[in-house]
Scaffold this active site. Sequence first.
Site, PDB file in Angstrom:
ATOM      1  N   SER A  68     -26.057  18.366  37.317  1.00 50.28           N
ATOM      2  CA  SER A  68     -27.207  17.657  36.749  1.00 50.28           C
ATOM      3  C   SER A  68     -27.525  18.030  35.310  1.00 50.28           C
ATOM      4  O   SER A  68     -28.320  17.338  34.663  1.00 50.28           O
ATOM      5  CB  SER A  68     -28.453  17.894  37.612  1.00 50.28           C
ATOM      6  OG  SER A  68     -28.361  17.207  38.837  1.00 50.28           O
ATOM      7  N   LYS A  71     -27.217  15.340  32.761  1.00 53.08           N
ATOM      8  CA  LYS A  71     -28.231  14.289  32.642  1.00 53.08           C
ATOM      9  C   LYS A  71     -28.976  14.369  31.314  1.00 53.08           C
ATOM     10  O   LYS A  71     -29.429  13.346  30.793  1.00 53.08           O
ATOM     11  CB  LYS A  71     -29.212  14.380  33.815  1.00 53.08           C
ATOM     12  CG  LYS A  71     -28.577  14.117  35.177  1.00 53.08           C
ATOM     13  CD  LYS A  71     -29.551  14.410  36.322  1.00 53.08           C
ATOM     14  CE  LYS A  71     -28.900  14.185  37.680  1.00 53.08           C
ATOM     15  NZ  LYS A  71     -29.810  14.523  38.804  1.00 53.08           N
ATOM     16  N   TYR A 193     -21.172   7.875  37.307  1.00 50.53           N
ATOM     17  CA  TYR A 193     -22.135   8.930  37.589  1.00 50.53           C
ATOM     18  C   TYR A 193     -21.452  10.143  38.221  1.00 50.53           C
ATOM     19  O   TYR A 193     -21.717  11.291  37.837  1.00 50.53           O
ATOM     20  CB  TYR A 193     -23.231   8.387  38.506  1.00 50.53           C
ATOM     21  CG  TYR A 193     -24.284   9.401  38.877  1.00 50.53           C
ATOM     22  CD1 TYR A 193     -25.204   9.851  37.935  1.00 50.53           C
ATOM     23  CD2 TYR A 193     -24.373   9.910  40.174  1.00 50.53           C
ATOM     24  CE1 TYR A 193     -26.186  10.785  38.268  1.00 50.53           C
ATOM     25  CE2 TYR A 193     -25.349  10.837  40.518  1.00 50.53           C
ATOM     26  CZ  TYR A 193     -26.246  11.263  39.557  1.00 50.53           C
ATOM     27  OH  TYR A 193     -27.210  12.183  39.886  1.00 50.53           O
ATOM     28  N   TYR A 244     -35.910  20.247  38.968  1.00 50.81           N
ATOM     29  CA  TYR A 244     -36.229  19.634  40.255  1.00 50.81           C
ATOM     30  C   TYR A 244     -37.727  19.757  40.529  1.00 50.81           C
ATOM     31  O   TYR A 244     -38.538  19.558  39.618  1.00 50.81           O
ATOM     32  CB  TYR A 244     -35.357  20.233  41.367  1.00 50.81           C
ATOM     33  CG  TYR A 244     -33.882  20.192  41.016  1.00 50.81           C
ATOM     34  CD1 TYR A 244     -33.241  18.964  40.806  1.00 50.81           C
ATOM     35  CD2 TYR A 244     -33.133  21.354  40.856  1.00 50.81           C
ATOM     36  CE1 TYR A 244     -31.889  18.908  40.457  1.00 50.81           C
ATOM     37  CE2 TYR A 244     -31.784  21.299  40.514  1.00 50.81           C
ATOM     38  CZ  TYR A 244     -31.173  20.076  40.322  1.00 50.81           C
ATOM     39  OH  TYR A 244     -29.858  20.019  39.978  1.00 50.81           O
ATOM     40  N   VAL A 262     -26.992  21.971  40.285  1.00 47.45           N
ATOM     41  CA  VAL A 262     -26.701  22.661  41.541  1.00 47.45           C
ATOM     42  C   VAL A 262     -25.373  23.414  41.506  1.00 47.45           C
ATOM     43  O   VAL A 262     -25.020  24.089  42.467  1.00 47.45           O
ATOM     44  CB  VAL A 262     -26.743  21.699  42.752  1.00 47.45           C
ATOM     45  CG1 VAL A 262     -28.145  21.145  42.945  1.00 47.45           C
ATOM     46  CG2 VAL A 262     -25.708  20.597  42.618  1.00 47.45           C
TER      47      VAL A 262
END
Length: 308
Positions: A68, A71, A193, A244, A262
């Site tokens: 992530s 992102k 993705y 998160y 993660v």
Amino acid sequence: MDAATFDYGAVLRRIEADIAPLVGSGTPAEYIPALATVDPGKFGMAVADLDGNVFGVGDWQVPFSTQSITKVFALALALAEGGDSLWERVGREPSGNPFNSLVQLEYENGIPRNPFINAGALVVTDRLQTLTGDASSELLRFLREESGNPDVGFDAEVAASEHEHGDRNAAVAHFMASYGNIDNPVPTLLDHYFWQCSIEMSCADLARAGRFLARHGLRTDGSRLLTRSEAKQVNAVMLTCGTYDAAGEFAYRVGLPGKSGVGGGIVAVVPGRCVLSVWSPGLDPQGNSVAGVAALDRFTTLTGLSVF
């Protein structure tokens, strides 16, 4: 310690010693099989300053799955290419729900709360795909250029694991498509993705690549990627939404804009000063690196460098 006189190398060595008992704590991400077997005893940390210097300790030059963290870079590219219209399709508020939740999407008519939960990241990747025609390759090119490492690449095994266990992401994408918030075919979007999430980088690579956020939008070559306002936006959303549903705790302990993944990595920005990257695969229940958060906490405590 005076923030004007400290030595990054010495600070990192002290942090490594201080948080050593925590290395190995937590559990590597088990829902992605390719990540579940990573040695939880790994720890690396790097600092890249704005003069081009990089300091590191431990496994700071070992590539790991960024997940992530990418992102942030996809968001920056989408803003650079398409401007503020992106914010019509994705919000900027913390979600308070797990990163792969479907619940809020139904209440909020297919508009994700922020660009760092999976739904929001899918919207960003969809926008980048429309703008560039090849979202994952464009992102990889950018990361290679900003990190200075032409060997940064995709991990095919991780991408395959993401595909094989990506039913929730597919459901989220189809659900948003039903509200008209996805422009590209869902299989195409998911492919880009998953490849995006599989990019491998070291702490050194990530710290270098993130320096445009500490330089108020300026790239390594001095050209402008983002306006100062856009760089501020990205940093602000990192602070409020980047870890998160533990963003409040992260802001309380660390006091910096940060984005976790993660795979056990975290990138954090000290605007105007430097970028930090830390990696340790053991995760807490919210999906953030146990030793990584502790290391960043120690860094801001020892140096006094914080946005607060």
